[in-house]
Write a protein that holds these residues in place. Structure first.
Motif, short mmCIF file in Angstrom:
data_model
loop_
_atom_site.label_atom_id
_atom_site.label_comp_id
_atom_site.label_asym_id
_atom_site.label_seq_id
_atom_site.Cartn_x
_atom_site.Cartn_y
_atom_site.Cartn_z
N UNK A 60 114.77 116.76 86.19
CA UNK A 60 115.98 116.67 87.00
C UNK A 60 116.83 117.95 86.92
N UNK A 61 117.05 118.54 85.74
CA UNK A 61 117.82 119.80 85.72
C UNK A 61 117.14 120.94 86.47
N UNK A 62 115.82 120.96 86.47
CA UNK A 62 115.11 121.99 87.21
C UNK A 62 115.33 121.86 88.71
N UNK A 111 124.64 116.47 83.45
CA UNK A 111 124.11 116.43 82.08
C UNK A 111 124.22 115.05 81.46
N UNK A 112 125.30 114.33 81.72
CA UNK A 112 125.46 113.01 81.11
C UNK A 112 124.34 112.07 81.56
N UNK A 113 124.02 112.10 82.84
CA UNK A 113 122.94 111.26 83.36
C UNK A 113 121.60 111.64 82.73
N UNK A 114 121.34 112.94 82.58
CA UNK A 114 120.08 113.38 81.99
C UNK A 114 119.98 113.00 80.52
N UNK A 115 121.10 113.10 79.81
CA UNK A 115 121.09 112.72 78.40
C UNK A 115 120.87 111.22 78.25
#
Length: 56
Positions: free
Chosen positions: A19-21, A32-36
């Motif tokens: 997702x960050x990519x 970032x909160x969702x990815x964490x």
């Protein structure tokens, strides 16, 4: 249940890593909160798979 936890762990961890990519390629801010939270959910699924491996 074992298959659901396996799919959950792999899907959540893969999405949390990719997702960050995708967001950086689209030049949007990375959530970032969702990815964490997705990574924590994937680790939690793996933890349950290992903890209850004999019962599943």
């Amino acid at each position: 249940m074992k298959k659901l936890l396996s799919w959950g762990a792999v899907g959540l961890l893969t999405t949390a890593l990719l997702d960050p990519l995708v967001y950086s390629m689209l030049e949007k801010p990375i959530p970032w909160l969702r990815d964490i939270l997705m990574a924590a959910g994937g680790v939690g699924c793996f933890y349950l798979l290992i903890r209850f491996r004999n019962e599943l």
